[in-house]
Design an enzyme around this catalytic site. Structure first.
Site, PDB file in Angstrom:
ATOM      1  N   ASP A  95       0.599  82.639  46.454  1.00 38.44           N
ATOM      2  CA  ASP A  95       0.567  81.456  45.599  1.00 38.44           C
ATOM      3  C   ASP A  95      -0.899  81.139  45.286  1.00 38.44           C
ATOM      4  O   ASP A  95      -1.811  81.653  45.944  1.00 38.44           O
ATOM      5  CB  ASP A  95       1.246  80.301  46.331  1.00 38.44           C
ATOM      6  CG  ASP A  95       1.377  79.050  45.488  1.00 38.44           C
ATOM      7  OD1 ASP A  95       1.332  79.160  44.245  1.00 38.44           O
ATOM      8  OD2 ASP A  95       1.537  77.960  46.066  1.00 38.44           O
ATOM      9  N   PHE A  96      -1.126  80.288  44.299  1.00 41.52           N
ATOM     10  CA  PHE A  96      -2.501  79.934  43.927  1.00 41.52           C
ATOM     11  C   PHE A  96      -2.934  78.635  44.601  1.00 41.52           C
ATOM     12  O   PHE A  96      -3.700  78.652  45.550  1.00 41.52           O
ATOM     13  CB  PHE A  96      -2.625  79.832  42.404  1.00 41.52           C
ATOM     14  CG  PHE A  96      -4.012  79.475  41.938  1.00 41.52           C
ATOM     15  CD1 PHE A  96      -5.028  80.414  41.995  1.00 41.52           C
ATOM     16  CD2 PHE A  96      -4.305  78.208  41.464  1.00 41.52           C
ATOM     17  CE1 PHE A  96      -6.328  80.097  41.590  1.00 41.52           C
ATOM     18  CE2 PHE A  96      -5.589  77.870  41.050  1.00 41.52           C
ATOM     19  CZ  PHE A  96      -6.602  78.823  41.120  1.00 41.52           C
ATOM     20  N   ASP A 147       2.692  77.527  50.175  1.00 37.65           N
ATOM     21  CA  ASP A 147       2.431  76.285  50.913  1.00 37.65           C
ATOM     22  C   ASP A 147       3.304  75.115  50.477  1.00 37.65           C
ATOM     23  O   ASP A 147       3.162  74.016  51.024  1.00 37.65           O
ATOM     24  CB  ASP A 147       0.969  75.884  50.727  1.00 37.65           C
ATOM     25  CG  ASP A 147       0.699  75.313  49.350  1.00 37.65           C
ATOM     26  OD1 ASP A 147       1.024  75.989  48.344  1.00 37.65           O
ATOM     27  OD2 ASP A 147       0.211  74.175  49.258  1.00 37.65           O
TER      28      ASP A 147
END
Length: 266
Positions: A22-23, A197
Site C-alpha cells: 500500500d502507499f 495499514d
C-alpha cells in the site's frame, strides 16, 4: 513470524516472489494534508533495487493512478490505483470498463460533498476521478456530519462507502477490491507478501494468506483497526520500520546470501 523470517521467505526464490505494498501509511507517512503524501526518504532507491531481484514489486493503493505515477516514479515498480481498478500497462493507463457507467454518480457525490464541506475548516474533499473521498483528520468534530451526508449519498447514488482512518471514500460498487487486484498481480508467482495499514487492505491481506503468502500490517497506534491485527502475520511499527525492513531485504537480496544475511539486520 518476524521480519527476518519474512525476508527469508522472499529471498528463498526471489524470481518468483511478489512484494505488493500500500502507499499511504506504508511507504508514505499519514499527514494532515492528503495531497502532500510522499515516499519516505531513500525508499525510491530501495524499491528500484528490489524490483531488479523480485519477480514483482508493486504498489496497490486507493489513490488514483495519476497520483501514484507522480509519487512513485520508480523504474520496475508496477502501479495499481483506485483499489486496483486502474493500472499502468506499458506506456498506457488502463481502467476496468465497467467503471465508466458509474462516473455520473461519482460526479454527483463529489459535487454534493463539495457543497456540504467545501467551506468547512479541516475537511478536505479529494476528487479521485473515478471515486471521491472526504477527509476530516484536521476536524474530528465533523465526523458525524460527514457520516450523515455520506449515508444520504450512498442511498441516493448506489455508490459504496469505503471507510478508512478519518476518511471515507465513495466508489463504484463493483466486485473489485484490493483482494481481487492482488490475485491478478500475483498470478503464476510463488511467495506473495502484501503490506497494508487500513481497512481497505483487509481483502488483500486475506488473499495473501489464502495464496500461501504473508500478511504484513503496519501499525499506527490507536488508529489501527483491531481486525487488521487479527489477520496479520507480521506487524511493523509505522513507516520507519517498513523502511528498515525493506532496506534489510534489499541488502539480503543484493548480497545473494538470502536469509543468513537478513538475520544480521538490526
Amino acid at each position: 513470524m518476524d521480519r527476518d523470517a519474512l525476508t527469508a521467505a522472499l529471498a528463498a526464490d526471489p524470481a518468483r516472489a511478489a512484494l505488493v505494498l500500500d502507499f499511504d501509511g506504508v511507504l508514505a507517512r499519514i499527514g494532515d494534508d492528503p495531497a502532500a503524501s510522499a515516499l519516505e526518504p531513500g525508499t525510491a532507491a530501495v524499491l528500484t533495487e528490489l524490483a531488479q531481484h523480485l519477480g514483482v514489486v508493486a504498489v496497490l493503493s486507493g489513490r488514483p493512478l495519476a497520483f501514484l505515477r507522480q509519487r512513485v516514479d520508480v523504474r520496475g515498480v508496477a502501479l495499481h490505483g483506485s483499489y486496483g481498478v486502474q493500472w499502468r500497462e506499458g506506456d498506457e493507463d488502463r481502467v476496468l470498463e465497467e467503471v465508466g457507467r458509474w462516473q455520473p454518480a461519482v460526479d454527483t457525490a463529489a459535487g454534493a460533498l463539495r457543497a456540504a464541506f467545501g467551506d468547512t475548516d479541516g475537511v478536505h474533499v479529494e476528487d479521485k476521478g473515478i471515486a471521491v473521498a472526504v477527509h476530516w483528520r484536521r476536524a474530528p468534530e465533523q465526523e458525524q456530519a460527514v457520516a450523515a451526508v455520506v449515508a444520504e449519498l450512498v442511498a441516493g447514488t448506489g455508490l459504496r462507502a469505503e471507510p478508512g482512518k478519518l476518511v471515507v471514500e465513495l466508489r463504484p460498487p463493483l466486485e473489485q477490491d484490493k483482494g481481487t487486484a492482488l490475485r491478478r498481480i500475483a498470478a503464476g508467482l510463488g511467495t506473495v507478501v502484501y503490506a497494508g495499514d487500513d481497512r481497505g487492505d483487509l481483502p488483500a491481506l486475506r488473499v495473501a494468506r489464502e495464496l500461501g503468502g504473508h500478511a504484513v500490517v503496519v501499525e499506527h497506534g490507536r488508529e489501527t483497526d483491531p481486525e487488521l491485527l487479527e489477520v496479520a502475520e507480521v506487524v511493523l511499527q509505522g513507516t520507519d520500520e517498513v523502511t528498515l525492513w525493506l532496506t534489510g531485504l534489499r541488502d539480503a537480496l543484493t548480497a545473494g546470501t538470502g536469509a543468513g544475511e537478513a538475520m544480521m539486520q538490526p
